[in-house]
Scaffold this motif. Structure first.
Motif, PDB file in Angstrom:
ATOM      1  N   LEU A 869       0.851  -0.889   0.142  1.00  0.00           N
ATOM      2  CA  LEU A 869      -0.104   0.078   0.383  1.00  0.00           C
ATOM      3  C   LEU A 869       0.432   1.256  -0.270  1.00  0.00           C
ATOM      4  O   LEU A 869       0.628   2.161  -0.477  1.00  0.00           O
ATOM      5  N   CYS A 870       2.045   1.460   0.371  1.00  0.00           N
ATOM      6  CA  CYS A 870       3.263   2.418   1.088  1.00  0.00           C
ATOM      7  C   CYS A 870       3.303   2.905  -0.609  1.00  0.00           C
ATOM      8  O   CYS A 870       3.618   4.204  -1.510  1.00  0.00           O
ATOM      9  N   GLY A 871       3.205   1.930  -1.247  1.00  0.00           N
ATOM     10  CA  GLY A 871       3.712   2.166  -3.139  1.00  0.00           C
ATOM     11  C   GLY A 871       5.219   1.455  -3.456  1.00  0.00           C
ATOM     12  O   GLY A 871       5.486   1.108  -5.135  1.00  0.00           O
ATOM     13  N   HIS A 872       5.824   0.823  -2.566  1.00  0.00           N
ATOM     14  CA  HIS A 872       7.464   0.016  -3.163  1.00  0.00           C
ATOM     15  C   HIS A 872       7.059  -1.456  -3.495  1.00  0.00           C
ATOM     16  O   HIS A 872       5.860  -2.292  -3.195  1.00  0.00           O
ATOM     17  N   MET A 873       7.069  -1.543  -4.313  1.00  0.00           N
ATOM     18  CA  MET A 873       6.852  -3.084  -5.218  1.00  0.00           C
ATOM     19  C   MET A 873       8.525  -4.136  -5.801  1.00  0.00           C
ATOM     20  O   MET A 873       9.743  -3.423  -5.785  1.00  0.00           O
ATOM     21  N   PHE A 874       8.148  -5.597  -4.826  1.00  0.00           N
ATOM     22  CA  PHE A 874       9.327  -6.246  -5.261  1.00  0.00           C
ATOM     23  C   PHE A 874       9.162  -7.523  -5.533  1.00  0.00           C
ATOM     24  O   PHE A 874       7.573  -7.970  -5.567  1.00  0.00           O
ATOM     25  N   HIS A 875      10.053  -7.774  -6.670  1.00  0.00           N
ATOM     26  CA  HIS A 875       9.855  -8.949  -6.559  1.00  0.00           C
ATOM     27  C   HIS A 875       9.976 -10.403  -5.482  1.00  0.00           C
ATOM     28  O   HIS A 875      10.299 -10.015  -4.370  1.00  0.00           O
ATOM     29  N   TYR A 876       9.514 -11.265  -5.406  1.00  0.00           N
ATOM     30  CA  TYR A 876       9.453 -12.014  -4.577  1.00  0.00           C
ATOM     31  C   TYR A 876      10.509 -12.934  -4.399  1.00  0.00           C
ATOM     32  O   TYR A 876      10.554 -12.856  -3.472  1.00  0.00           O
ATOM     33  N   ASP A 877      11.374 -13.007  -4.883  1.00  0.00           N
ATOM     34  CA  ASP A 877      12.494 -13.498  -4.587  1.00  0.00           C
ATOM     35  C   ASP A 877      13.674 -12.372  -3.741  1.00  0.00           C
ATOM     36  O   ASP A 877      13.904 -12.437  -2.769  1.00  0.00           O
ATOM     37  N   CYS A 878      13.129 -11.317  -4.483  1.00  0.00           N
ATOM     38  CA  CYS A 878      14.275 -10.165  -3.748  1.00  0.00           C
ATOM     39  C   CYS A 878      13.372  -9.699  -2.084  1.00  0.00           C
ATOM     40  O   CYS A 878      14.505  -9.930  -1.068  1.00  0.00           O
ATOM     41  N   LEU A 879      11.772  -9.809  -1.747  1.00  0.00           N
ATOM     42  CA  LEU A 879      11.562  -9.753  -1.015  1.00  0.00           C
ATOM     43  C   LEU A 879      11.281 -10.884  -0.054  1.00  0.00           C
ATOM     44  O   LEU A 879      12.477 -10.251   1.413  1.00  0.00           O
ATOM     45  N   LEU A 880      11.401 -11.970  -0.552  1.00  0.00           N
ATOM     46  CA  LEU A 880      12.006 -13.122   0.240  1.00  0.00           C
ATOM     47  C   LEU A 880      13.515 -12.819   1.131  1.00  0.00           C
ATOM     48  O   LEU A 880      14.230 -12.884   2.437  1.00  0.00           O
ATOM     49  N   GLN A 881      14.957 -12.744   0.378  1.00  0.00           N
ATOM     50  CA  GLN A 881      16.046 -12.092   0.651  1.00  0.00           C
ATOM     51  C   GLN A 881      16.186 -10.946   1.304  1.00  0.00           C
ATOM     52  O   GLN A 881      17.064 -11.182   2.373  1.00  0.00           O
ATOM     53  N   ILE A 940       4.289 -14.543   5.953  1.00  0.00           N
ATOM     54  CA  ILE A 940       4.910 -14.255   7.025  1.00  0.00           C
ATOM     55  C   ILE A 940       6.336 -13.510   6.001  1.00  0.00           C
ATOM     56  O   ILE A 940       6.866 -12.703   6.761  1.00  0.00           O
ATOM     57  N   VAL A 941       6.015 -13.293   4.343  1.00  0.00           N
ATOM     58  CA  VAL A 941       7.324 -12.487   3.797  1.00  0.00           C
ATOM     59  C   VAL A 941       6.710 -11.197   3.504  1.00  0.00           C
ATOM     60  O   VAL A 941       7.607 -10.328   3.661  1.00  0.00           O
ATOM     61  N   ALA A 942       5.223 -11.180   3.513  1.00  0.00           N
ATOM     62  CA  ALA A 942       4.430  -9.750   2.950  1.00  0.00           C
ATOM     63  C   ALA A 942       4.086  -9.486   3.792  1.00  0.00           C
ATOM     64  O   ALA A 942       2.620  -8.468   3.522  1.00  0.00           O
ATOM     65  N   ALA A 943       4.235  -9.706   5.481  1.00  0.00           N
ATOM     66  CA  ALA A 943       3.397  -9.103   6.363  1.00  0.00           C
ATOM     67  C   ALA A 943       3.621  -7.342   5.907  1.00  0.00           C
ATOM     68  O   ALA A 943       1.946  -6.883   7.002  1.00  0.00           O
ATOM     69  N   GLU A 944       4.707  -7.371   6.135  1.00  0.00           N
ATOM     70  CA  GLU A 944       4.912  -5.575   6.101  1.00  0.00           C
ATOM     71  C   GLU A 944       5.654  -4.806   4.499  1.00  0.00           C
ATOM     72  O   GLU A 944       6.609  -5.682   4.531  1.00  0.00           O
ATOM     73  N   CYS A 945       6.244  -4.280   4.484  1.00  0.00           N
ATOM     74  CA  CYS A 945       6.742  -3.373   3.891  1.00  0.00           C
ATOM     75  C   CYS A 945       8.320  -3.298   4.127  1.00  0.00           C
ATOM     76  O   CYS A 945       8.468  -2.599   5.118  1.00  0.00           O
ATOM     77  N   VAL A 946       9.110  -3.408   3.464  1.00  0.00           N
ATOM     78  CA  VAL A 946      10.666  -4.460   3.418  1.00  0.00           C
ATOM     79  C   VAL A 946      12.026  -2.674   4.535  1.00  0.00           C
ATOM     80  O   VAL A 946      12.516  -2.534   4.910  1.00  0.00           O
ATOM     81  N   TYR A 947      11.258  -1.310   3.629  1.00  0.00           N
ATOM     82  CA  TYR A 947      11.004  -0.291   4.216  1.00  0.00           C
ATOM     83  C   TYR A 947      10.796   0.575   4.565  1.00  0.00           C
ATOM     84  O   TYR A 947      11.211   0.992   4.792  1.00  0.00           O
ATOM     85  N   CYS A 948       9.363   0.512   4.786  1.00  0.00           N
ATOM     86  CA  CYS A 948       8.946   0.949   5.631  1.00  0.00           C
ATOM     87  C   CYS A 948       8.142   0.046   7.166  1.00  0.00           C
ATOM     88  O   CYS A 948       7.882   1.901   7.924  1.00  0.00           O
ATOM     89  N   GLY A 949       8.823  -0.663   7.134  1.00  0.00           N
ATOM     90  CA  GLY A 949       7.507  -1.692   8.513  1.00  0.00           C
ATOM     91  C   GLY A 949       8.668  -1.582   9.633  1.00  0.00           C
ATOM     92  O   GLY A 949      10.188  -1.001   9.906  1.00  0.00           O
ATOM     93  N   GLU A 950       8.226  -2.166  10.172  1.00  0.00           N
ATOM     94  CA  GLU A 950       9.181  -2.715  11.755  1.00  0.00           C
ATOM     95  C   GLU A 950      10.880  -3.271  11.870  1.00  0.00           C
ATOM     96  O   GLU A 950      11.287  -2.795  12.350  1.00  0.00           O
ATOM     97  N   LEU A 951      10.522  -3.670  10.794  1.00  0.00           N
ATOM     98  CA  LEU A 951      11.856  -4.290  10.043  1.00  0.00           C
ATOM     99  C   LEU A 951      13.035  -3.575   9.707  1.00  0.00           C
ATOM    100  O   LEU A 951      13.984  -3.128   9.849  1.00  0.00           O
ATOM    101  N   MET A 952      12.784  -1.977   9.328  1.00  0.00           N
ATOM    102  CA  MET A 952      13.973  -1.226   9.492  1.00  0.00           C
ATOM    103  C   MET A 952      14.019  -0.583   9.811  1.00  0.00           C
ATOM    104  O   MET A 952      15.205  -0.399  10.788  1.00  0.00           O
ATOM    105  N   ILE A 953      13.068  -0.670  11.094  1.00  0.00           N
ATOM    106  CA  ILE A 953      13.861   0.047  12.054  1.00  0.00           C
ATOM    107  C   ILE A 953      14.203  -0.522  13.385  1.00  0.00           C
ATOM    108  O   ILE A 953      15.008   0.159  14.137  1.00  0.00           O
ATOM    109  N   ARG A 954      13.920  -2.163  13.503  1.00  0.00           N
ATOM    110  CA  ARG A 954      14.936  -3.073  13.871  1.00  0.00           C
ATOM    111  C   ARG A 954      15.976  -2.926  13.844  1.00  0.00           C
ATOM    112  O   ARG A 954      17.459  -2.873  14.504  1.00  0.00           O
ATOM    113  N   SER A 955      16.392  -2.950  12.020  1.00  0.00           N
ATOM    114  CA  SER A 955      17.370  -3.224  11.925  1.00  0.00           C
ATOM    115  C   SER A 955      18.893  -1.753  11.346  1.00  0.00           C
ATOM    116  O   SER A 955      19.838  -1.767  11.129  1.00  0.00           O
TER     117      SER A 955
END
Length: 974
Positions: A869-881, A940-955
């Protein structure tokens, strides 16, 4: 004077006797051995000077290492003995028949006076070569010169005294100038100051000596053939240069003090001994007709400088009519007499001839003997040869002379560096003191000798001189080495026994009170001596036995204190009911072990002081070790005395903050026994947290129960979280107390309700108080009227609880209305949720053909992709990686498992002959399972955007480069 070379001479020039080695049974000692392998050098060692004079020697003088010699008629030879190879010869320049009568050289060796037999006098300075005639001196035959040692210098003699053959004494002064030497007469003045006379008239002035004493006082010694005169007087300060006329003027009307002797051999000579350069002479020897007058010089005496005078007569082989002495020289302990053919040395201590040196006839008659006081060398000459004597270790055997004269202090002074001789002197002194009944002095000397210990001890015992024996043992003990432990033990024990015997004798005699106190002080000094400390400590058991055998408890205590054996001291005080003294010792030395040992006894008699002492010790005492003493005391003491035990326990708990359970338990027991009021306050102050309570809960509960302290029991039940027991017991005491207990289990409503029901039942059934029961309902919201009704009797009227029933019904109605409202709110919430789900199903997003993957930057539509929804788009394998490394371990494992299952469902079936219906069913099942797996992977993989979600904050604190791959990455950039 005896003329024998006996035992003294033999000991003076030969090796000393060797004492026999000694052995002793009790106190060992080492005998001295003095073995000399070579013959000892004589004191007076003669040396012939290698000098052959071209003419006969008329006169010779020496001073300050300068030697002047008159040869023949007109030659003067000067030799600096520091440079003997550079002699200086001076011609007198006399054309007449004048001969040298005498020569005089001052103390610096600079001024030489040459008296001629023609009553003339010449002068020669060391720094010049020309002899000058002293015109003012003409007409006087010079017999003696008194040099001024205080004002004289190398260029000026200062005021000097000159004696003539006619008995006149003149004052003169000679001065030379460096610029124009002898341009004027060197003799500044020459005036008569006095005339010496004997019975027959004026007599030649044989010798003159000038000495200065204390406070500017001058002593002038002048001798004739039979008389020795002394002139004493002061020269005003600052006028010393004006001479000695004022001193002689004092005796113009009367004769000065003098010593006179009847015999005379036509002349006399006086010699002085000066121990050090530039110091005053210490002794003199006057050679005259009756013998040699010897004595010392005491400059502190007002009228006469001569002291300790005595006359040594000449040896029997000297006949003054035919073989009279020619000259005399004085050394420290001998005077040497020069005879025409020999030299004799006489000891000034005993008058014995100790040395004789006979000269051969070929050398001729001995003419003169002189001494150079600066180097202590003696010179003798004839007309043909010159001899020199060296004085070596003159005092080597003087100790023996002093010892035989009973001058032991002087004897010890001269053999202090020779222990074997010192031992002989000490033994002789000790025996001398013993014979004269000076037993204490004898003991001190014997202790320093190497004599047999047993013999000396028995000697004093037989003489019944215990005090002297003690002195001997004390001195002997002080001289022992630290390694001689056995001997030290023996002497220490013996001395203790002697002291105790002596004190016992003196104590019973009132007239000897002062001596008793003095002896007691000595004994205590002996016991407290640091040198004896180790020995006394190692043998303290024996010392205690000795003290006990004499019944000397006073010194037993004193010795115990010195040995720091405070246990014995305290025990002694306790045995004699001196409890305050015992406590003072404990308080002063603060030994914890002694407090533990003696507290049970002391607290029975002085409890308050003991507790004060415990409190002063503070944390150094472990209160647990004192509990037995307090228990014994509290069991036999009254309530008031028990308060002292409580005071100390309270100090430990509240001041020292002790946490030991035994201490708290004992304080509890004391509170339960005597202070019930303090018991409950203590329990409440301890708190309700079992982990922070230092007393034993079970012990406290049993203790309080035994003594009937129900309030305390209720408190303990509350701490133990036994609320039912607490309420049951509290109901026996106070309903309000029970209510406070019933509200304690806040997290357990069921238990609270049960406890309140107990209270309600008690109120209804035991107290039969309906109003109180209704109050219970209002105190606890958990109770309802229907819970309490069963407790009421069957025939109770409803009037008492009508209001409670009405209130209960109203509560039920309110509850029903509330449930209805909640049901309506739930229905509305479900409706809104269904609408949101429907809206989400119809929501979509558009993707342009040129869109690229946000991770790899490749076209997005080439592979399966995700759109957020944020507008970011990822290949399935890129997002998984990107997501996988940041997932928790359990999600990583679950994702791997789902991927394996997805791969298994995508494999084609190996069977080609299945019935159509079976394939359809299998496919349907496979498609259904596959969709579910994909949905789980998406969760698991697409629960949130890898750039906008909590994952980015934790890293955010994650390094850009993995530390394990840092080196590899760094190398790739090189």
């Amino acid at each position: 004077m005896a003329s024998i070379l006996d035992e003294y001479e033999d000991s003076l020039y030969r090796s000393a006797s060797v004492p026999q080695s000694r052995a002793s049974v009790g106190i060992p000692h080492s005998g001295y051995v003095n073995a000399r392998l070579e013959k000892e050098t004589p004191i007076f060692n003669k040396q012939r000077i290698d000098f052959a004079p071209p003419e006969k020697i008329n006169s010779l003088v020496v001073s300050s290492n300068q030697l002047c010699m008159s040869l023949g008629k007109d030659t003067l030879l000067r030799i600096d003995l520091g440079k003997p190879d550079e002699p200086n010869q001076v011609e007198l320049g006399r054309k007449d028949e004048a001969k040298v009568y005498k020569m005089f050289l001052d103390h610096t060796g600079s001024h030489l006076l040459i008296a001629l037999n023609t009553s003339e006098c010449l002068y020669l300075n060391r720094s010049v070569q020309k002899v000058r005639t002293l015109s003012r001196w003409k007409g006087h035959l010079i017999e003696s010169v008194g040099w001024n040692k205080f004002l004289g210098s190398e260029t000026n003699t200062g005021p000097i005294l000159v004696g003539t053959a006619q008995g006149q004494i003149y004052e003169a002064e000679i001065s030379v100038s460096e610029g124009s030497l002898f341009s004027t007469n060197p003799d500044q003045y020459f005036r008569q100051v006095y005339t010496l006379e004997e019975e027959s008239g004026p007599a030649p002035v044989c010798c003159l000596e000038i000495e200065r004493g204390m406070e500017g006082k001058f002593f002038i010694i002048a001798t004739t053939r039979k008389r020795l005169f002394q002139f004493v007087g002061k020269v005003p300060e600052g006028t010393e240069q004006q001479g000695f006329s004022s001193i002689f003027a004092m005796h113009a009307d009367h004769l000065p003090s003098f010593r006179e002797f009847p015999a005379s051999f036509g002349f006399s000579e006086i010699a002085f001994y000066t121990p050090k350069l530039r110091s005053n002479p210490r002794s003199f020897a006057w050679m005259m007709g009756n013998g040699v007058l010897y004595g010392t010089l005491d400059y502190s005496r007002p009228d006469s400088i001569l002291s300790d005078e005595r006359v040594w007569v000449y040896p029997s082989d000297i006949d003054i009519t035919v073989n009279k002495p020619v000259s005399i020289v004085l050394t420290q302990f001998h005077f040497l007499l020069l005879l025409p053919d020999r030299v004799k040395a006489v000891c000034t201590l005993n008058g014995q001839v100790v040395f004789q040196d006979l000269f051969l006839e070929k050398f001729g008659l001995l003419t003169r003997m002189i001494k150079d006081p600066t180097v202590q060398q003696i010179w003798i000459h004839t007309e043909k040869v010159v001899f020199r004597y060296h004085v070596q270790r003159e005092s080597r055997d003087v100790w023996k002379m002093y010892m035989n004269m009973n001058k032991f202090d002087l004897a010890k002074e001269y053999c202090k560096d020779r222990p074997e001789c010192l031992d002989i002197v000490l033994a002789k002194e000790a025996e001398h003191c013993f014979q004269n009944k000076r037993y204490l002095d004898s003991a001190k000397c014997y202790a320093l000798t190497q004599n047999y210990f047993e013999e000396i001890a028995l000697k004093f015992i037989e003489a019944k001189q215990e005090e002297a024996l003690m002195e001997f043992l004390i001195k002997k003990l002080s001289n022992l080495k630290p390694s001689e432990k056995t001997q030290t033990t023996l002497l220490t024990t013996w001395l203790t026994e002697l002291y105790l015997n002596w004190l016992g004798i003196l104590e019973g005699d009132p007239s000897q009170r002062n001596l008793y106190l003095d002896t007691r002080e000595k004994f205590r000094t002996f016991l407290s001596s640091p040198k004896n400390k180790d020995c006394l400590f190692n043998n303290r058991a024996s010392i205690y036995e000795l003290l006990a055998s004499h019944g000397d408890t006073e010194h037993m205590v004193y010795f115990a204190v010195i040995m720091q054996d405070y246990e014995r001291v305290v025990a002694h005080h306790c045995q004699h009911d001196e409890y305050d003294e015992a406590l003072n010792v404990l308080s002063r030395h603060r030994d914890e072990k002694l407090f533990y040992k003696f507290s049970p006894v002391l607290i029975q008699h002085i409890p308050k002081k003991v507790v004060d002492a415990w409190i002063s010790m503070g944390s150094r005492l472990d209160a647990r070790n004192l509990i037995p003493a307090l228990v014994n005391y509290s069991q036999s003491a009254s309530t008031q005395q028990i308060n002292e035990a409580i005071r100390y326990m309270e100090f430990c708990v509240y001041q020292l903050e002790e946490t030991q359970q035994a201490i708290h338990n004992y304080l509890l027991s004391l509170y339960a026994l005597c202070r019930p009021d303090s018991l409950l306050s203590y329990l409440e102050q301890a708190g309700t947290n079992p982990n922070r309570i230092h007393y034993d809960l079970k012990y406290a509960l049993r203790l309080c129960a035994e003594h009937g302290h129900h309030h305390a029991c209720v408190h303990i039940y509350k701490v133990m979280e036994l609320y039912e027991e607490a309420v049951d017991l509290a109901l026996q005491v106070d309903v309000d107390l029970a209510k406070s207990c019933a509200d304690l289990p806040e997290d357990d409503e069921e238990l609270r309700k049960k406890l309140w029901l107990k209270i309600a039942r008690h109120v209804v059934q035991e107290e039969k108080d309906v109003k109180k029961a209704m109050a219970c309902l209002s105190s606890c919201a958990l109770l309802k009227i229907e819970d309490v009704l069963p407790f009421f009797p069957d025939f109770v009227t409803i009037d008492h609880f009508k209001e409670a029933i009405c209130n209960s019904l109203e509560d039920y109605n309110k509850h029903i209305e509330e449930l209805k409202r909640e049901m309506e709110e739930a229905t509305q919430s479900a409706k809104r949720i269904r609408e949101d789900i429907q809206e989400m199903r119809n929501k979509y997003g558009s993707v342009e053909p040129q869109e690229k993957c946000a991770a790899c930057d490749f076209p997005l539509l080439n592979r399966p992709f995700y759109l957020f929804l944020c507008g970011h788009m990822f290949h399935y394998d890129c997002l998984l990686q990107a997501v996988f490394p940041n997932l928790p371990a359990y999600k990583q494992a679950k994702l791997e498992d789902l991927q394996k299952k997805l791969a298994a469902t995508s494999q084609p079936s190996k069977s080609h002959h299945r019935p159509k219906d079976a394939d359809t069913i299998s496919l349907g099942k496979g498609q259904q399972s596959r969709e579910q797996i994909k949905a789980d992977i998406d969760d698991i993989v697409a629960a949130e955007c890898v750039y906008c979600g909590e994952l980015m904050i934790r890293s955010i604190d994650k390094p850009f480069i993995d530390p394990q791959k840092y080196e590899e990455e760094m190398q790739s950039w090189l």
